[in-house]
Design a protein around this motif. Structure first.
Motif, PDB file in Angstrom:
ATOM      1  N   GLU A 285      -5.338   0.887   4.041  1.00  0.00           N
ATOM      2  CA  GLU A 285      -6.277   0.620   2.949  1.00  0.00           C
ATOM      3  C   GLU A 285      -6.965   1.888   2.448  1.00  0.00           C
ATOM      4  OE1 GLU A 285      -8.094  -3.607   2.896  1.00  0.00           O
ATOM      5  OE2 GLU A 285      -8.418  -2.857   4.942  1.00  0.00           O
ATOM      6  N   VAL A 286      -6.916   2.936   3.244  1.00  0.00           N
ATOM      7  CA  VAL A 286      -7.509   4.214   2.842  1.00  0.00           C
ATOM      8  C   VAL A 286      -6.399   5.253   2.746  1.00  0.00           C
ATOM      9  CG1 VAL A 286      -9.740   3.708   3.866  1.00  0.00           C
ATOM     10  CG2 VAL A 286      -7.991   4.819   5.260  1.00  0.00           C
ATOM     11  N   LYS A 287      -6.639   6.263   1.947  1.00  0.00           N
ATOM     12  CA  LYS A 287      -5.639   7.316   1.784  1.00  0.00           C
ATOM     13  C   LYS A 287      -5.551   8.161   3.050  1.00  0.00           C
ATOM     14  CE  LYS A 287      -5.778   7.675  -3.246  1.00  0.00           C
ATOM     15  NZ  LYS A 287      -4.377   7.257  -3.424  1.00  0.00           N
ATOM     16  N   PRO A 288      -4.385   8.744   3.330  1.00  0.00           N
ATOM     17  CA  PRO A 288      -4.244   9.573   4.537  1.00  0.00           C
ATOM     18  C   PRO A 288      -5.134  10.804   4.468  1.00  0.00           C
ATOM     19  CG  PRO A 288      -2.340   9.852   3.097  1.00  0.00           C
ATOM     20  CD  PRO A 288      -3.149   8.723   2.522  1.00  0.00           C
ATOM     21  N   GLU A 289      -5.601  11.250   5.617  1.00  0.00           N
ATOM     22  CA  GLU A 289      -6.443  12.447   5.658  1.00  0.00           C
ATOM     23  C   GLU A 289      -5.675  13.681   5.215  1.00  0.00           C
ATOM     24  OE1 GLU A 289      -8.160  12.939   9.490  1.00  0.00           O
ATOM     25  OE2 GLU A 289      -9.280  11.047   9.432  1.00  0.00           O
ATOM     26  N   GLN A 290      -4.383  13.695   5.497  1.00  0.00           N
ATOM     27  CA  GLN A 290      -3.538  14.834   5.112  1.00  0.00           C
ATOM     28  C   GLN A 290      -2.138  14.353   4.800  1.00  0.00           C
ATOM     29  OE1 GLN A 290      -3.298  17.905   8.090  1.00  0.00           O
ATOM     30  NE2 GLN A 290      -2.001  19.241   6.842  1.00  0.00           N
ATOM     31  N   VAL A 291      -1.551  14.914   3.766  1.00  0.00           N
ATOM     32  CA  VAL A 291      -0.147  14.667   3.435  1.00  0.00           C
ATOM     33  C   VAL A 291       0.645  15.912   3.792  1.00  0.00           C
ATOM     34  CG1 VAL A 291       1.508  14.255   1.584  1.00  0.00           C
ATOM     35  CG2 VAL A 291      -0.660  13.011   1.600  1.00  0.00           C
TER      36      VAL A 291
END
Length: 296
Positions: A285-291
């Motif tokens: 539900e939340v974006k990843p901390e790092q891609v």
């Protein structure tokens, strides 16, 4: 989260991928030992405990997301895994290994759930930092676009109809010519987008057919490296260490992969992440901390 930098085009790159030049020498050599995708197929099976997943899906439906189900969670888990393990988004073409520029997932869709209903293909483009809600919106928009049109009216259907009109012998040469262009990365972008055989992954639901999942082959034509099939819910009776018996619901997944794009350890770490996200979908539900980006 830092913005993903755009790679500069270099000689040898394709319109759909960047050639990996610093890859392990053994991996570079493997496409010459196993030139066809069918030579390099590995199979993998797993089961997901969907206790929390089912509850999550019901909550999403209550929020107004009609038809939200396990498929959306599976797509979300795979896209999020690519953001952390970008190596599974590679492909082999022309005996070279490439990092795909984006995430494209294909799926066969029936326009209505009946034996005589025609099949069509959809392909959806995702971003590696998409949340589960964004994935739901993008996927449902693609499904609605094709199912709301009459037969043979989508772009894929029109292309398929044109190809089916080519006489048999000439059709063989047409496919050979397309393979020749693809080998050198010369297929037009529009054709690459319409082709369900070019993409990050193709997925199918056996559960909607009422059967258990199969190991579905991947295609020599195109560059799809992964085919995922999953089944319907199954109740499994288990016994814990204290002797307590419980019944849980599981969904089976079976995968066929192109082993040339990354090693077994890397694949294993990716499949562990997929299970983690499927069984804990609130993480999506939340974006990843790092891609993470693939190697150069």
């Amino acid at each position: 989260m830092a913005e993903k930098k755009k790679r500069r085009y270099r000689l040898g790159d394709r319109s759909d991928g960047y050639r990996l030049r610093t890859i392990n020498p053994m991996n570079k050599f493997m496409p010459y030992i196993m030139p066809q995708r069918c030579d390099a197929c590995n199979t993998y099976a797993d089961m997901f405990d969907i206790t929390k997943t089912d509850r999550f899906c019901r909550e999403k439906v209550k929020e107004g997301k009609t038809n939200f189900g396990f498929l959306h969670v599976m797509l979300g888990a795979y896209v999020r895994t690519i953001s952390q393990r970008p190596g599974i988004n590679r492909f082999v073409s022309g005996q070279k290994i490439y990092a795909r520029k984006d995430i494209q997932i294909s799926m066969a869709v029936k326009k209505t759930m009946s034996i005589d209903a025609p099949d069509t293909m959809i392909k959806v483009r995702f971003n590696p930092d998409d949340t589960i809600d964004e994935i739901y919106e993008k996927f449902n928009a693609a499904v609605t676009e094709v199912t709301s049109k009459p037969d043979d009216k989508s772009s894929f259907d029109r292309l398929n109809k044109v190809l089916s009109l080519i006489p048999g012998l000439l059709c063989r040469w047409t496919v050979k010519f397309l393979n020749f262009l693809d080998y050198f990365g010369l297929l037009p972008k529009k054709l690459l987008w319409l082709s369900p055989f070019h993409g990050s992954m193709i997925i199918t639901s056996m559960g909607s057919l009422g059967i258990r999942p199969i190991y579905h082959h991947i295609y020599n034509f195109g560059n799809l490296p992964v085919f995922i099939a999953y089944g319907g819910r199954r109740s499994v009776v288990s016994c814990d260490r204290d002797g307590k018996v419980s019944t849980k619901k599981y969904i089976e997944m079976k995968v066929v992969t192109d082993e040339r794009i990354c090693d077994g350890y890397y694949y294993a770490s990716a499949f562990k992440l997929i299970r983690r996200y499927v069984e804990n979908p609130e993480l999506l539900e939340v974006k990843p901390e790092q891609v993470f980006e693939d190697i150069d």
